[in-house]
Enzyme design. Structure first.
Site, PDB file in Angstrom:
ATOM      1  CE  LYS A   1     -13.068  -1.832   0.804  1.00 59.17           C
ATOM      2  NZ  LYS A   1     -13.077  -2.977   1.721  1.00 59.17           N
TER       3      LYS A   1
ATOM      4  CE  LYS B   1      -4.589  -0.927   1.834  1.00 55.28           C
ATOM      5  NZ  LYS B   1      -5.576  -0.479   2.821  1.00 55.28           N
TER       6      LYS B   1
ATOM      7  CE  LYS C   1      -9.374 -11.722  -1.133  1.00 54.27           C
ATOM      8  NZ  LYS C   1      -9.043 -11.760   0.272  1.00 54.27           N
TER       9      LYS C   1
END
Ligand code: TRP
Length: 337
Positions: A205, A121, A202
């Site tokens: 969002k 991230k 995967k």
């Protein structure tokens, strides 16, 4: 409703949460939410909308505010029963940050630096807030605040859960036995849904692609388009045994929604052309989401009622949180009155 539910059932307590950093998609539903709803009565369940985690990367304030209630409404629309399970927002209970701070102080930086989610991230942020680095200490606080034993999360959170155990053990070692060390066992969390545009990743969002995810709130027309554009392969038809990742993902989505056995799936799909496969998957997704979306709209159209549910849950669990914070303050020597 019994108010004492959360203290007296004798069933193991579970805690889980999702970030309100965008609309939930069918991967969140099939991989977690539906499973939470299914297992809730076997436990003392606490389900949280973790808004403080969401701001570890910048969120537009208005969008975040709306997303918090959307996610809460989706928990309920997916079948989580607020008369049994606590459904609330992290910011409603101050104990999360209080205990989070204490854990930040007992967590060596080296432990946090190893977290793969932080590495992933922080890589695509211009500036990285300290909170993104310390986030797993707050996650540990979420869980340990309620002395939860079991944490139903996906494989991608296994490292954070292991860290939660390490933090609990380290605190207990430094200050004396205080926290239940949660189990490492990840309960079966259901299907793993992959991105429609890239079936090796995967469904997420935060992924950028417009054709990546199917939101739980998607309209039938858009669902048809998204599935129509989903990656397949150059074979002419479905081969259950040897299907490539794109086709396997579409079959997986159908199977997860329909809960059919492998034999039933083979009988239905082997030899089917991809156009027909996509049509069947579209019908299944549209049909399955439709009652959830109806329930969601009902909840969102009555915000007072929704807020009342969240408030009631928060009030129910706050005494547990306060008790833990009080104990942690006493153990660490903080001023606790
Ligand atoms: N870290 C989780 C995620 O990104 C969300 C989360 C925060 C969580 N606190 C939690 C999950 C506590 C389970 C328990 O998906």
């Amino acid at each position: 409703m019994t108010d004492s539910l959360l203290m007296s059932s004798g069933k193991p307590r579970i805690f889980s949460g999702m970030q309100p950093s965008g609309v939930l998609h069918i991967g969140n539903y099939l991989g977690a939410l539906r499973n939470w709803a299914k297992i809730q009565y076997d436990f003392e369940p606490i389900f949280c909308v973790v808004d403080q985690h969401a701001i570890t990367v910048y969120q537009d304030p208005k969008a975040l505010r709306e997303s918090i209630e959307q996610v809460a409404a989706l928990y309920l629309a997916a079948g989580i029963d607020p008369d049994h399970s606590a459904v609330f927002v992290q910011s409603q209970v101050p104990g999360h940050v209080e205990l989070g701070w204490i854990f930040t102080c007992v967590t060596p930086m080296g432990w946090l630096g190893r977290m793969t989610q932080f590495k992933a991230k922080s890589g695509n942020q211009e500036t990285v807030g300290t909170g993104l680095f310390c986030y797993p200490a707050l996650m540990a606080a979420d869980i340990l605040l309620y002395q939860a034993k079991i944490v139903p999360v996906g494989e991608d959170q296994a490292q954070h859960l292991e860290l939660t155990r390490n933090i609990a053990e380290r605190f207990n070692h430094l200050y004396g036995d205080t926290f239940v060390v949660p189990e490492t066992r990840l309960p079966a969390v259901g299907a793993r849904v992959m991105g429609l545009d890239d079936p090796t990743q995967k469904m997420s969002k935060s992924a950028e692609g417009a054709n990546h995810a199917i939101s739980m709130l998607e309209e039938p027309g858009r669902i048809k388009k998204l599935i129509g554009r989903a990656v397949t392969d150059s074979n002419p038809q479905v081969e259950w045994e040897t299907a490539g990742p794109g086709v396997r993902n579409l079959l997986g989505i159908f199977q997860a929604f329909s809960e059919q056995s492998n034999a039933e799936m083979r009988a239905e799909f082997d030899g089917m052309r991809y156009g027909d496969l996509k049509k069947r998957v579209t019908e299944m997704v549209v049909e399955s989401l439709s009652p959830i979306q109806a329930k969601y709209r009902e909840l969102m159209n009555n915000r007072d009622h929704l807020r009342h549910i969240l408030q009631r849950s928060a009030e129910r669990i706050t005494p547990i949180a306060e008790q833990t914070v009080q104990l942690a303050k006493e153990r660490t020597g903080l001023f606790s009155g």
